[in-house]
Design a protein around this motif. Structure first.
Motif, PDB file in Angstrom:
ATOM      1  N   SER A  23      -6.671  87.261 -89.358  1.00 41.42           N
ATOM      2  CA  SER A  23      -7.435  87.247 -90.285  1.00 41.42           C
ATOM      3  C   SER A  23      -8.143  87.091 -89.399  1.00 41.42           C
ATOM      4  O   SER A  23      -8.863  87.361 -88.122  1.00 41.42           O
ATOM      5  CB  SER A  23      -7.420  86.092 -91.125  1.00 41.42           C
ATOM      6  N   GLY A  24      -9.808  87.686 -90.187  1.00 39.18           N
ATOM      7  CA  GLY A  24     -11.348  87.750 -89.345  1.00 39.18           C
ATOM      8  C   GLY A  24     -11.126  89.760 -89.334  1.00 39.18           C
ATOM      9  O   GLY A  24     -12.860  89.992 -90.246  1.00 39.18           O
ATOM     10  N   THR A  25     -10.646  89.572 -88.941  1.00 34.35           N
ATOM     11  CA  THR A  25     -10.569  91.383 -88.457  1.00 34.35           C
ATOM     12  C   THR A  25      -9.909  91.715 -90.185  1.00 34.35           C
ATOM     13  O   THR A  25      -9.928  93.058 -90.527  1.00 34.35           O
ATOM     14  CB  THR A  25     -10.299  92.036 -87.961  1.00 34.35           C
ATOM     15  N   ASN A  26      -8.659  91.342 -90.864  1.00 37.75           N
ATOM     16  CA  ASN A  26      -8.581  91.632 -91.385  1.00 37.75           C
ATOM     17  C   ASN A  26      -7.256  93.407 -91.747  1.00 37.75           C
ATOM     18  O   ASN A  26      -7.516  93.737 -92.285  1.00 37.75           O
ATOM     19  CB  ASN A  26      -8.582  91.723 -93.253  1.00 37.75           C
ATOM     20  N   GLU A  27      -6.833  93.240 -90.163  1.00 40.36           N
ATOM     21  CA  GLU A  27      -6.087  94.190 -89.405  1.00 40.36           C
ATOM     22  C   GLU A  27      -4.655  93.168 -89.674  1.00 40.36           C
ATOM     23  O   GLU A  27      -4.235  92.785 -88.633  1.00 40.36           O
ATOM     24  CB  GLU A  27      -6.798  94.561 -88.859  1.00 40.36           C
ATOM     25  N   TRP A  28      -3.330  94.636 -89.690  1.00 36.40           N
ATOM     26  CA  TRP A  28      -2.235  94.063 -89.231  1.00 36.40           C
ATOM     27  C   TRP A  28      -2.106  94.739 -87.437  1.00 36.40           C
ATOM     28  O   TRP A  28      -2.120  95.489 -87.435  1.00 36.40           O
ATOM     29  CB  TRP A  28      -1.166  95.056 -89.680  1.00 36.40           C
ATOM     30  N   HIS A  29      -1.841  94.186 -86.800  1.00 42.56           N
ATOM     31  CA  HIS A  29      -1.087  94.339 -85.521  1.00 42.56           C
ATOM     32  C   HIS A  29       0.131  94.272 -85.326  1.00 42.56           C
ATOM     33  O   HIS A  29       1.219  93.493 -86.321  1.00 42.56           O
ATOM     34  CB  HIS A  29      -1.812  93.560 -84.796  1.00 42.56           C
ATOM     35  N   GLU A  30       0.636  95.071 -84.417  1.00 43.88           N
ATOM     36  CA  GLU A  30       2.531  95.432 -83.963  1.00 43.88           C
ATOM     37  C   GLU A  30       2.413  94.851 -82.629  1.00 43.88           C
ATOM     38  O   GLU A  30       1.622  95.822 -81.923  1.00 43.88           O
ATOM     39  CB  GLU A  30       2.424  97.088 -84.697  1.00 43.88           C
ATOM     40  N   LEU A  31       3.636  94.033 -82.016  1.00 37.73           N
ATOM     41  CA  LEU A  31       3.411  92.709 -80.812  1.00 37.73           C
ATOM     42  C   LEU A  31       4.424  92.741 -80.799  1.00 37.73           C
ATOM     43  O   LEU A  31       5.391  93.513 -81.832  1.00 37.73           O
ATOM     44  CB  LEU A  31       2.735  91.909 -81.295  1.00 37.73           C
ATOM     45  N   GLN A  32       5.355  92.912 -79.240  1.00 36.74           N
ATOM     46  CA  GLN A  32       6.494  92.921 -78.620  1.00 36.74           C
ATOM     47  C   GLN A  32       7.155  91.661 -79.080  1.00 36.74           C
ATOM     48  O   GLN A  32       8.208  91.048 -78.916  1.00 36.74           O
ATOM     49  CB  GLN A  32       6.723  93.332 -77.205  1.00 36.74           C
ATOM     50  N   ASP A  33       6.270  90.553 -78.594  1.00 43.61           N
ATOM     51  CA  ASP A  33       6.375  88.932 -78.678  1.00 43.61           C
ATOM     52  C   ASP A  33       5.496  88.130 -79.226  1.00 43.61           C
ATOM     53  O   ASP A  33       4.577  88.435 -80.122  1.00 43.61           O
ATOM     54  CB  ASP A  33       6.970  88.802 -77.475  1.00 43.61           C
ATOM     55  N   TRP A  34       5.571  86.723 -79.519  1.00 51.34           N
ATOM     56  CA  TRP A  34       4.532  85.421 -79.827  1.00 51.34           C
ATOM     57  C   TRP A  34       4.866  84.813 -79.257  1.00 51.34           C
ATOM     58  O   TRP A  34       6.307  84.935 -79.460  1.00 51.34           O
ATOM     59  CB  TRP A  34       5.052  85.680 -81.461  1.00 51.34           C
ATOM     60  N   PRO A  35       4.333  83.892 -79.018  1.00 51.74           N
ATOM     61  CA  PRO A  35       2.535  84.024 -79.203  1.00 51.74           C
ATOM     62  C   PRO A  35       2.097  85.344 -78.629  1.00 51.74           C
ATOM     63  O   PRO A  35       2.587  85.382 -77.396  1.00 51.74           O
ATOM     64  CB  PRO A  35       1.773  82.206 -78.929  1.00 51.74           C
ATOM     65  N   LYS A  36       0.995  85.542 -78.188  1.00 48.59           N
ATOM     66  CA  LYS A  36      -0.045  86.378 -78.012  1.00 48.59           C
ATOM     67  C   LYS A  36      -0.625  85.783 -76.556  1.00 48.59           C
ATOM     68  O   LYS A  36      -0.478  86.789 -75.939  1.00 48.59           O
ATOM     69  CB  LYS A  36      -0.663  87.804 -78.991  1.00 48.59           C
TER      70      LYS A  36
END
Length: 643
Positions: A402-415
């Motif tokens: 949110s804020g940028t309103n973009e989807w991100h693809e990550l390898q793990d969470w939390p970043k």
């Protein structure tokens, strides 16, 4: 989910009335029955239907039969099965009395990703759990594992799922003998139980917004504070097999209802809730004792081998079960050595919004249909991969920022880890540098007779007609900032973005003149004073992460203790996960208060053994002092992402 449940309940009430009348009418033989022009049993025509509906009562290992509805697309062959088990009426979720010839229309009732199911050609199966609606047997709310002191029976939802899948793969010839399970909320919890001792044919699970730990942060409590408004759900779910006796209220505003009752226990007495088994269990276990720990699904699954690939789905503004999915992810991810078994999605959604329109939430617009994007770019290929063998390119973690309103693809969470202190300062200041000078406090009077509400009044019952319950976690917080019993701390206008991705952790140093206290902390994004393209958002106080902590559990969640009056103590607790960018021109805000009513029961601020049964004389004012400078300065550790 529960909107569909209310509609299904109404349909079922009408059906029950019809059945009762029919039984009464047929009590005495009618000598003229030979002239009746109606058939003894109606044979419906399915001419023109594009699917076949089969209704089966599937026997479990103990002989109990579970009511199951099977929807098979016309011409299906070698098709995977998508199963949902539910306490919310399988018949109602598959069209009920209003059957349609069009499978697309029927699937709209099923509280699942109808578009993905339809286009994927899946066989859809929905089953009533034991003891609910058309299924036989006893009902237990979220039954713990069988053969334990909490559930001494020989069955549970894990065994029932195993037996159901075993029957399906042997008796639905149109299938490819591969089964996936998915569901939202309670149905999400049931999707998790299926993986405890899974049937070999279970190839994938998608628990969405699952109920996982009812004490730590899902339906019943948040960090020990009772979600008082969920008493209505407990009544409706357990009072009757068919939810045929809804909770009633004599007032429109929940504030009035719970305020007049006094304590949660008094409200229960007024409604005869004490005859309900699960309520009695809750009221006997207000602390995080073995009763809660032994049935927490993240703890249960952590003790079992990881056999079924799953995608956990979390709503970042889930007003009901915000805790569960990330907790299961944290418990299971260490077992996923190849990073290919445990996936997670975090979307900008209310409870269950991922299967609906996801373009906005309350006043917040995401500039896209986030739910539709996720269903087609993440869920559809994920299901197809495990149930049909097609290739996929889905990241282990898919998260909306949110804020940028973009989807991100990550390898793990939390970043990022929470290691960037954001300090509360004198005179309502807020910043990443500590305040200078000696110890100072910001003070307020907390009065249980005038509690801080969780949203502006009037507050209709959660599922009343016209209720906007689903969006309250995104409500503008200016209504609270104007109260003298809410402390507000605000940063300078940001000149560069601040990005967080993980769980903020509260370190509140505070004292109270009472012997018990609740602490509510909110992390808020304050919009610029003017937003040219959307004027109503000027100055909007958009909550990013908020939660409550009951002070008696400061030292131990399972062993409550009185608070020493007027002594500064540290209260440490995590806020919900967030992936958000505070943009330049915005400000960061933190609010602190000591009640969040009527969503949570009022803390009397005098230590009593069980707050459920606090007496009117136990409720007292307290002076609250939050340290904002010097030794013990309060702060929130933010998981800041450095670029």
């Amino acid at each position: 989910m529960r909107t569909a449940l209310l509609a299904a309940t109404a349909a079922l009430l009408a059906l029950a009335a019809t059945q009762t009348y029919a039984q009464t009418a047929s009590a005495k033989p009618d000598p003229n029955s030979q002239y009746d022009e109606r058939p003894a049993q109606l044979d419906l025509s399915h001419q023109g239907w594009n699917y076949e509906k089969r209704v089966v009562d599937i026997p479990m290992r103990d002989g109990v039969k579970l009511h199951t509805v099977i929807l098979i697309p016309k011409g299906a062959h070698d098709a995977p099965i998508l199963l949902t088990r539910t306490p919310y009426n399988a018949e109602g979720m598959t069209g009920g009395a209003g059957n349609s010839a069009n499978l697309a229309e029927v699937l709209q009732h099923s509280d699942g990703p109808a578009d993905v199911i339809l286009k994927g050609g899946y066989i859809r199966v929905i089953q009533d759990v034991r003891g609910k609606y058309g299924s036989e047997g006893i009902y237990m709310m979220n039954p713990p594992p069988h053969g334990t002191d909490l559930n001494p029976t020989d069955t549970d939802d894990s065994t029932d799922t195993y037996d159901t899948i075993d029957w399906l793969v042997k008796n639905v010839p149109e299938s490819n003998r591969k089964v996936g399970i998915l569901g939202i909320s309670y149905d999400g919890y049931l999707s998790l139980t299926a993986t405890i001792d899974p049937h070999p044919a279970l190839k994938v699970a998608v628990p969405m917004n699952p109920m996982v730990d009812g004490w730590r942060g899902d339906d019943w409590f948040h960090n020990g504070a009772l979600r008082e408004t969920n008493m209505t759900y407990i009544w409706e779910q357990e009072a009757t097999r068919s939810n045929a006796n809804p909770w009633f209220s004599t007032v429109y505003d929940d504030y009035d209802y719970y305020m007049r009752a006094g304590s949660a226990g008094a409200a229960a007495d007024q409604h005869n809730l004490n005859q309900i088994g699960f309520w009695k269990k809750i009221s006997e276990h207000p602390a995080y004792d073995e009763f809660w720990q032994k049935q927490a699904m993240d703890k249960i699954l952590a003790k079992h081998p990881l056999k079924v690939p799953m995608m956990l789905v979390d709503g970042q503004w889930d007003q009901e079960d915000i805790y569960g999915a990330p907790a299961v992810y944290a418990a299971l991810k260490p077992k996923d050595t190849n990073n290919d078994m445990v996936y997670m999605t975090m979307g900008p959604w209310y409870h269950g919004q991922e299967v609906r329109d996801g373009s906005s939430l309350g006043n917040i617009n995401w500039d896209q249909d986030t739910a539709k994007w996720w269903r087609w770019h993440v869920l559809a290929p994920f299901l197809s991969h495990y149930l049909k063998g097609t290739p996929m390119n889905v990241a282990p973690v898919t998260v909306f920022q949110s804020g940028t309103n973009e989807w991100h693809e990550l390898q793990d969470w939390p970043k990022a880890q929470a290691n960037n202190p954001l300090y509360l300062k004198p005179d309502g200041g807020l910043g990443f540098d500590k305040a200078a000078g000696p110890m100072q406090t910001a003070d307020y009077i907390s009065d249980p007779a005038h509690p801080v509400v969780y949203r502006p009044r009037p507050i209709p019952p959660v599922y009343a007609e016209g209720s906007t319950w689903h969006q309250w976690l995104t409500d503008d917080q200016r209504f609270a900032a104007s109260r003298p019993d809410v402390l507000t701390f605000t940063s300078e206008v940001l000149t560069k973005p601040v990005t967080i991705a993980g769980q903020p952790v509260v370190h509140l140093n505070a004292s109270t003149s009472g012997t018990d206290s609740d602490w509510v902390v909110k992390l808020i994004d304050v919009y610029p004073d003017q937003v040219p393209n959307d004027p109503k958002m000027g100055g909007y106080e958009f909550p990013i992460a908020m939660d409550i902590f009951r002070g008696r559990y400061r030292e131990s969640l399972s062993d409550p203790k009185p608070i020493t009056p007027n002594k500064p103590l540290e209260y440490t607790f995590a806020l919900p996960n967030a992936d958000h960018v505070f943009l330049p021109g915005h400000r960061i805000m933190v609010q602190v208060q000591s009640s969040w009513f009527p969503l949570y029961d009022r803390n009397p601020q005098k230590y009593v053994k069980n707050i459920f049964f606090a007496k009117p004389g136990d409720f007292q004012k307290a002076t609250q002092k939050v340290t904002v400078a010097g030794d013990g300065e309060s702060y929130i550790d933010l998981p800041v992402v450095s670029k």
